[in-house]
Design a protein around this motif. Structure first.
Motif, PDB file in Angstrom:
ATOM      1  N   VAL A 146       0.832  -1.207   0.000  1.00 56.81           N
ATOM      2  CA  VAL A 146       0.000   0.000   0.000  1.00 56.81           C
ATOM      3  C   VAL A 146       0.865   1.254   0.000  1.00 56.81           C
ATOM      4  CG1 VAL A 146      -1.708   1.310   1.309  1.00 56.81           C
ATOM      5  CG2 VAL A 146      -1.939  -1.163   1.108  1.00 56.81           C
ATOM      6  N   LEU A 147       1.952   1.260   0.763  1.00 60.96           N
ATOM      7  CA  LEU A 147       2.834   2.429   0.802  1.00 60.96           C
ATOM      8  C   LEU A 147       3.484   2.657  -0.561  1.00 60.96           C
ATOM      9  CD1 LEU A 147       4.319   4.731   2.133  1.00 60.96           C
ATOM     10  CD2 LEU A 147       5.936   3.091   3.126  1.00 60.96           C
ATOM     11  N   ARG A 148       3.988   1.596  -1.198  1.00 63.54           N
ATOM     12  CA  ARG A 148       4.595   1.770  -2.526  1.00 63.54           C
ATOM     13  C   ARG A 148       3.568   2.263  -3.548  1.00 63.54           C
ATOM     14  NH1 ARG A 148       8.195  -2.427  -0.844  1.00 63.54           N
ATOM     15  NH2 ARG A 148       6.519  -3.947  -1.027  1.00 63.54           N
ATOM     16  N   ALA A 149       2.358   1.750  -3.446  1.00 64.52           N
ATOM     17  CA  ALA A 149       1.312   2.169  -4.381  1.00 64.52           C
ATOM     18  C   ALA A 149       0.984   3.652  -4.203  1.00 64.52           C
ATOM     19  CB  ALA A 149       0.058   1.320  -4.182  1.00 64.52           C
ATOM     20  N   GLU A 150       0.983   4.123  -2.956  1.00 63.15           N
ATOM     21  CA  GLU A 150       0.697   5.540  -2.711  1.00 63.15           C
ATOM     22  C   GLU A 150       1.808   6.419  -3.258  1.00 63.15           C
ATOM     23  OE1 GLU A 150      -1.590   8.407  -2.209  1.00 63.15           O
ATOM     24  OE2 GLU A 150      -2.334   6.508  -1.386  1.00 63.15           O
ATOM     25  N   LEU A 151       3.041   5.985  -3.109  1.00 64.98           N
ATOM     26  CA  LEU A 151       4.164   6.728  -3.677  1.00 64.98           C
ATOM     27  C   LEU A 151       4.010   6.848  -5.190  1.00 64.98           C
ATOM     28  CD1 LEU A 151       6.980   8.036  -3.633  1.00 64.98           C
ATOM     29  CD2 LEU A 151       7.956   5.719  -3.721  1.00 64.98           C
ATOM     30  N   GLN A 152       3.712   5.749  -5.864  1.00 66.83           N
ATOM     31  CA  GLN A 152       3.555   5.767  -7.314  1.00 66.83           C
ATOM     32  C   GLN A 152       2.369   6.631  -7.732  1.00 66.83           C
ATOM     33  OE1 GLN A 152       5.816   4.635  -9.472  1.00 66.83           O
ATOM     34  NE2 GLN A 152       6.984   4.124  -7.603  1.00 66.83           N
ATOM     35  N   ALA A 153       1.298   6.604  -6.952  1.00 68.21           N
ATOM     36  CA  ALA A 153       0.126   7.427  -7.265  1.00 68.21           C
ATOM     37  C   ALA A 153       0.469   8.909  -7.168  1.00 68.21           C
ATOM     38  CB  ALA A 153      -1.029   7.071  -6.334  1.00 68.21           C
ATOM     39  N   ALA A 166       0.556  11.555 -10.298  1.00 66.00           N
ATOM     40  CA  ALA A 166      -0.304  12.740 -10.244  1.00 66.00           C
ATOM     41  C   ALA A 166       0.477  14.032 -10.460  1.00 66.00           C
ATOM     42  CB  ALA A 166      -1.028  12.795  -8.904  1.00 66.00           C
ATOM     43  N   GLY A 167       1.801  13.909 -10.624  1.00 65.58           N
ATOM     44  CA  GLY A 167       2.613  15.083 -10.891  1.00 65.58           C
ATOM     45  C   GLY A 167       3.217  15.740  -9.663  1.00 65.58           C
ATOM     46  N   ILE A 168       3.142  15.079  -8.514  1.00 62.35           N
ATOM     47  CA  ILE A 168       3.737  15.626  -7.295  1.00 62.35           C
ATOM     48  C   ILE A 168       5.237  15.380  -7.322  1.00 62.35           C
ATOM     49  CG2 ILE A 168       3.817  15.448  -4.781  1.00 62.35           C
ATOM     50  CD1 ILE A 168       0.873  14.518  -4.941  1.00 62.35           C
ATOM     51  N   THR A 169       6.019  16.431  -7.178  1.00 60.20           N
ATOM     52  CA  THR A 169       7.474  16.329  -7.213  1.00 60.20           C
ATOM     53  C   THR A 169       8.001  16.008  -5.815  1.00 60.20           C
ATOM     54  OG1 THR A 169       7.608  17.949  -9.011  1.00 60.20           O
ATOM     55  CG2 THR A 169       9.614  17.536  -7.746  1.00 60.20           C
ATOM     56  N   LEU A 170       8.725  14.911  -5.714  1.00 56.39           N
ATOM     57  CA  LEU A 170       9.291  14.481  -4.445  1.00 56.39           C
ATOM     58  C   LEU A 170      10.805  14.359  -4.576  1.00 56.39           C
ATOM     59  CD1 LEU A 170       6.718  11.677  -3.535  1.00 56.39           C
ATOM     60  CD2 LEU A 170       6.787  14.008  -2.619  1.00 56.39           C
ATOM     61  N   GLU A 171      11.514  14.860  -3.586  1.00 51.65           N
ATOM     62  CA  GLU A 171      12.968  14.769  -3.599  1.00 51.65           C
ATOM     63  C   GLU A 171      13.418  13.313  -3.508  1.00 51.65           C
ATOM     64  OE1 GLU A 171      14.932  17.266  -4.145  1.00 51.65           O
ATOM     65  OE2 GLU A 171      13.338  18.788  -4.093  1.00 51.65           O
ATOM     66  N   ALA A 172      14.632  13.061  -4.018  1.00 55.25           N
ATOM     67  CA  ALA A 172      15.148  11.694  -4.063  1.00 55.25           C
ATOM     68  C   ALA A 172      15.263  11.076  -2.676  1.00 55.25           C
ATOM     69  CB  ALA A 172      16.508  11.673  -4.769  1.00 55.25           C
ATOM     70  N   ASP A 173      15.613  11.896  -1.657  1.00 55.53           N
ATOM     71  CA  ASP A 173      15.762  11.328  -0.313  1.00 55.53           C
ATOM     72  C   ASP A 173      14.411  10.893   0.259  1.00 55.53           C
ATOM     73  OD1 ASP A 173      14.900  13.937  -0.156  1.00 55.53           O
ATOM     74  OD2 ASP A 173      16.042  14.425   1.655  1.00 55.53           O
ATOM     75  N   ILE A 174      13.335  11.553  -0.156  1.00 53.06           N
ATOM     76  CA  ILE A 174      12.000  11.126   0.270  1.00 53.06           C
ATOM     77  C   ILE A 174      11.653   9.786  -0.351  1.00 53.06           C
ATOM     78  CG2 ILE A 174       9.528  11.659   0.131  1.00 53.06           C
ATOM     79  CD1 ILE A 174      10.254  14.619   0.276  1.00 53.06           C
ATOM     80  N   LEU A 194       1.003  10.935   5.093  1.00 52.59           N
ATOM     81  CA  LEU A 194       1.338  12.212   4.472  1.00 52.59           C
ATOM     82  C   LEU A 194       1.164  12.167   2.962  1.00 52.59           C
ATOM     83  CD1 LEU A 194       4.493  13.140   6.587  1.00 52.59           C
ATOM     84  CD2 LEU A 194       2.239  14.220   6.706  1.00 52.59           C
ATOM     85  N   LEU A 195       1.652  11.101   2.332  1.00 49.00           N
ATOM     86  CA  LEU A 195       1.514  10.990   0.878  1.00 49.00           C
ATOM     87  C   LEU A 195       0.041  10.906   0.473  1.00 49.00           C
ATOM     88  CD1 LEU A 195       4.401   8.462   0.117  1.00 49.00           C
ATOM     89  CD2 LEU A 195       4.350  10.897  -0.480  1.00 49.00           C
ATOM     90  N   TRP A 196      -0.753  10.168   1.231  1.00 54.41           N
ATOM     91  CA  TRP A 196      -2.188  10.011   0.948  1.00 54.41           C
ATOM     92  C   TRP A 196      -2.886  11.357   0.992  1.00 54.41           C
ATOM     93  CZ3 TRP A 196      -6.936  10.499   3.560  1.00 54.41           C
ATOM     94  CH2 TRP A 196      -8.002   9.697   3.099  1.00 54.41           C
ATOM     95  N   ARG A 197      -2.581  12.150   2.027  1.00 53.47           N
ATOM     96  CA  ARG A 197      -3.227  13.450   2.159  1.00 53.47           C
ATOM     97  C   ARG A 197      -2.719  14.448   1.119  1.00 53.47           C
ATOM     98  NH1 ARG A 197      -3.637  15.632   8.161  1.00 53.47           N
ATOM     99  NH2 ARG A 197      -4.919  17.143   7.024  1.00 53.47           N
ATOM    100  N   ILE A 198      -1.437  14.385   0.794  1.00 55.67           N
ATOM    101  CA  ILE A 198      -0.887  15.283  -0.228  1.00 55.67           C
ATOM    102  C   ILE A 198      -1.556  15.019  -1.573  1.00 55.67           C
ATOM    103  CG2 ILE A 198       1.192  15.763  -1.587  1.00 55.67           C
ATOM    104  CD1 ILE A 198       2.767  15.316   1.082  1.00 55.67           C
TER     105      ILE A 198
END
Length: 327
Positions: free
Chosen positions: A146-153, A157-165, A270-274
């Motif tokens: 579920v966590l990996r799926a949220e990251l990919q979602a 969706a176009g959300i820019t995340l830093e590499a360390d995140i 956090l990713l889910w809410r973002i």
């Protein structure tokens, strides 16, 4: 529409209210919602909501299930009836208490905020106990997946995340993989001060529109912890770590989640809410705050999550067995 509310109530609940003595206030919401007051102006006599038929029926069914177990904490479902071809009316009893935007006028010290937080966590425990009695509200969850799926979602969706995140999410997903598939109940989805009514005797829980949209453990605990500071515009000066420890320690101990697993659940929250904040332009400010929290947490997780489990609070002097939650 506001002028028709007494008529609507008389049709839905004949004789229940003295419609000549009612006053009505409209709320800003995605669909029409009205607070209806009788002689007692300290709390609404009822709340009238008009929305899509399926949504109103589901809301009525959810309240019916919860009110049977925690009647003091959730509104009483009074009526649900079709309004027109596409809409239905949902009538629920009113609850006492202050809404989130009034709290900063009543709560001024760290001790007051901490007492409020303890009271809210107790209400969350009771809500979760009630949710677990509903068989249809239980779901099998594989947290790492579920966590990996949220990251990919989020990335899709176009959300820019830093590499360390991204790296931290990947590592914590691997930690969550060790939990395997677990059984978890539906989360409220938005358990926060924004959806609580605070009175001296109890904390009322409202707005179940997002119930069941995730069953990820600790989701509601994180929502409550974050809202303590985020919704109060600096009025609540409890440290983030203190808020998180208070909200999460009991549930994490009960689930036997170590600090890295808790970090994984927080990353998902956090990713889910973002990602969900993208649905409305009005949530841009919230999204900015959540992205800042995500970056700060990634830079120093230990400043947010205790490395060792904290001693679980005994909510309001009541042991866990009093709450009905096995340990």
């Amino acid at each position: 529409m506001i002028l028709r509310v007494p008529e609507i109530l008389e049709q839905a609940l004949p004789g229940r209210f003295n419609t000549r003595r009612l006053s009505v206030a409209a709320l800003s919401a995605t669909h029409p919602k009205f607070l209806v007051f009788g002689d007692d102006r300290s709390r609404p006599a009822c709340v009238v909501e008009i929305g899509p038929i399926a949504q109103m029926r589901r809301h009525h069914e959810v309240l019916t299930a919860l009110h049977a177990n925690i009647p003091a904490l959730v509104p009483e479902p009074l009526a649900c009836a079709q309004w027109d071809v596409t809409s239905a009316i949902c009538v629920q009893g009113g609850l006492p208490g202050l809404p989130w935007f009034a709290l900063r006028r009543q709560y001024r010290t760290a001790r007051q905020w901490q007492n409020l937080l303890d009271q809210a966590v107790r209400a969350l425990c009771l809500f979760q106990m009630a949710a677990r009695t509903e068989r249809d509200w239980m779901q099998t969850v594989d947290p790492g997946v579920v966590l990996r799926a949220e990251l990919q979602a989020c990335l899709a969706a176009g959300i820019t995340l830093e590499a360390d995140i991204v790296r931290l999410v990947t590592r914590r997903a691997q930690r969550l993989d060790r939990l395997g598939a677990i059984t978890s109940h539906w989360q409220h989805g938005d358990f926060s001060l924004n959806n609580l009514l605070v009175s001296p005797a109890s904390v009322g829980i409202i707005d179940f529109d997002e119930l069941g949209e995730t069953s990820m453990p600790l989701h509601d605990e994180f929502g409550l912890a974050i809202s303590m500071r985020l919704s109060q515009e600096g009025a609540c000066d409890l440290p983030w770590k203190s808020c998180l420890d208070t909200c999460v320690s009991y549930a994490a101990t009960r689930g036997r989640y170590d600090s890295e697993a808790v970090e994984g659940f927080l990353l998902h929250h956090l990713l889910w809410r973002i990602r969900r904040s993208l649905a409305s332009p009005s949530r841009a400010r919230l999204r900015h705050s959540l992205l800042g929290m995500l970056a700060s947490f990634t830079a120093n997780p230990s400043a947010w999550i205790s490395s060792e489990p904290q001693e679980a609070h005994v909510w309001s002097g009541a042991p866990a067995r009093w709450l009905g939650i096995p340990t």
